[in-house]
Scaffold this motif. Structure first.
Motif, PDB file in Angstrom:
ATOM      1  N   PHE A  78     -29.628  -4.580  -0.597  1.00  0.00           N
ATOM      2  CA  PHE A  78     -28.790  -5.770  -0.443  1.00  0.00           C
ATOM      3  C   PHE A  78     -27.594  -5.742  -1.391  1.00  0.00           C
ATOM      4  N   SER A  79     -27.301  -4.592  -1.971  1.00  0.00           N
ATOM      5  CA  SER A  79     -26.300  -4.502  -3.042  1.00  0.00           C
ATOM      6  C   SER A  79     -24.907  -4.932  -2.596  1.00  0.00           C
ATOM      7  N   HIS A  80     -24.575  -4.789  -1.307  1.00  0.00           N
ATOM      8  CA  HIS A  80     -23.227  -5.116  -0.834  1.00  0.00           C
ATOM      9  C   HIS A  80     -23.125  -6.525  -0.248  1.00  0.00           C
ATOM     10  N   ARG A  81     -24.225  -7.262  -0.277  1.00  0.00           N
ATOM     11  CA  ARG A  81     -24.192  -8.631   0.247  1.00  0.00           C
ATOM     12  C   ARG A  81     -23.652  -9.598  -0.811  1.00  0.00           C
ATOM     13  N   PHE A  82     -23.216 -10.753  -0.341  1.00  0.00           N
ATOM     14  CA  PHE A  82     -22.760 -11.806  -1.234  1.00  0.00           C
ATOM     15  C   PHE A  82     -23.882 -12.833  -1.400  1.00  0.00           C
TER      16      PHE A  82
END
Length: 359
Positions: free
Chosen positions: A132-136
């Motif tokens: 989920f590293s690229h989620r906000f």
């Protein structure tokens, strides 16, 4: 300073806080060992958050000292303490991704980009958010946002982490899951943690020691087992778990036990009270009470009337009204025999060794 204090991570020496005539925290002395998970447990207004904020440097004490690794940090600015903080409101940066939020404290410390990237990836794996590293933040659930807040705190390996009701906004199932997650992270990183909560079960599950607080002071300090099995005050006995309380007066002794004369009879228990007040109470946990007459002289018993039964799956809780109209509860395993009928007169007994005299 004692040898124990010299080896401690934090030492509070008579730390107190007053606002005019209002005392938010009475003089409090406390030692927190390196790598310990200490929980400050109490109701609203007990002083636990005030104590945490003084350790953090967010609130200036009115008196006393705070020592960290033997150095006086009483008035050290909050930005120079390097402590990790996790609050109920996650305070994530909405315009940053998960990875950017977690990287922020490392970038503030001007670590090399390669090290930042490596530590962020490792920490996100530990909290199971690497995918989920690229989620906000707005794209995450409440539990996932809380794990981001935890990752952002653990990633820079602070010597001390302070947590103020961090799971208060989560539902019961998620809160229980996150309790185990925080315990696991604490063991992996070996960081000293001071954790504030009013949830007794949370404190029992997570802590190495519990500091029970009430009315701006410490009521009792000890391991979860010590606090639950051997409460020293009436507040500690009733705030941690359920306890049957029979109030009365001291009435001599019975061998190794103190005797308490109540409206429902005279009973015995181990004396845990720190005062010699005549006004005391007998505390008995529901799991120690059984139906029937006392089988031997090592037990006490009391007669009452069954007023209600509550089925909770593995057990049925029986509510029994005594002669003075006080109610005691016992946990009955239906496999041990038939249940009495509501309104029926019953007798319940318990081991004298399981009862505690508190004040």
């Amino acid at each position: 300073m004692t040898a124990d204090q010299q080896q401690a991570k934090l030492v509070l020496e008579g730390l107190s806080k007053r606002y005019g005539n209002f005392t938010a925290l009475e003089q409090t002395s406390l030692t927190v060992q390196n790598g310990e998970f200490l929980t400050l447990l109490g109701p609203s207004g007990s002083g636990k958050t005030t104590l945490l904020q003084m350790v953090a440097g967010l609130t200036e004490p009115s008196g006393g000292r705070l020592l960290v690794d033997g150095a006086d940090w009483t008035y050290r600015p909050v930005n120079e303490r390097g402590m990790g903080m996790v609050f109920q409101h996650y305070a994530l940066f909405p315009h940053m991704t998960v990875a950017e939020n977690v990287a922020f404290p490392l970038q503030m410390r001007r670590l090399p980009a390669a090290e930042v990237r490596s530590r962020v990836e490792e920490t996100l794996r530990k909290v199971q958010l690497d995918k989920f590293s690229h989620r906000f933040p707005k794209e995450l659930s409440g539990g996932q946002q809380q794990r981001v807040a935890l990752a952002r705190c653990f990633v820079f390996n602070p010597n001390v982490i302070l947590m103020d009701e961090p799971l208060g906004a989560l539902d019961k199932a998620l809160r229980e899951h996150m309790q185990l997650e925080i315990r696991r992270l604490h063991k992996e990183y070996g960081t000293t943690v001071i954790y504030v909560t009013h949830d007794q079960e949370e404190a029992l599950v997570m802590s190495d020691r519990i500091c029970v607080m009430n009315h701006a002071r410490v009521e009792q300090l000890g391991s979860p087992h010590q606090i639950y099995a051997n409460p020293e005050t009436l507040f500690a006995a009733t705030f941690i778990g359920h306890s049957n309380v029979l109030k009365g007066k001291r009435d001599g002794s019975d061998g190794d036990f103190a005797k308490v004369r109540t409206a429902s009879g005279t009973f015995s228990g181990r004396d845990m009270s720190r005062t010699r007040s005549d006004e005391v109470a007998l505390s008995i946990r529901p799991e120690h009470m059984r139906l029937g007459e006392a089988p031997t002289g090592e037990f006490d018993s009391v007669r009452g009337r069954l007023t209600d039964m509550v089925y909770v799956g593995v057990e049925t809780r029986l509510l029994i009204a005594l002669a003075d109209d006080s109610i005691v509860t016992l946990r009955h395993d239906v496999a041990t025999g038939d249940l009495p009928v509501i309104g029926e007169e019953v007798v319940t007994h318990w081991p004298k060794a399981a009862a505690r005299v508190v004040a």
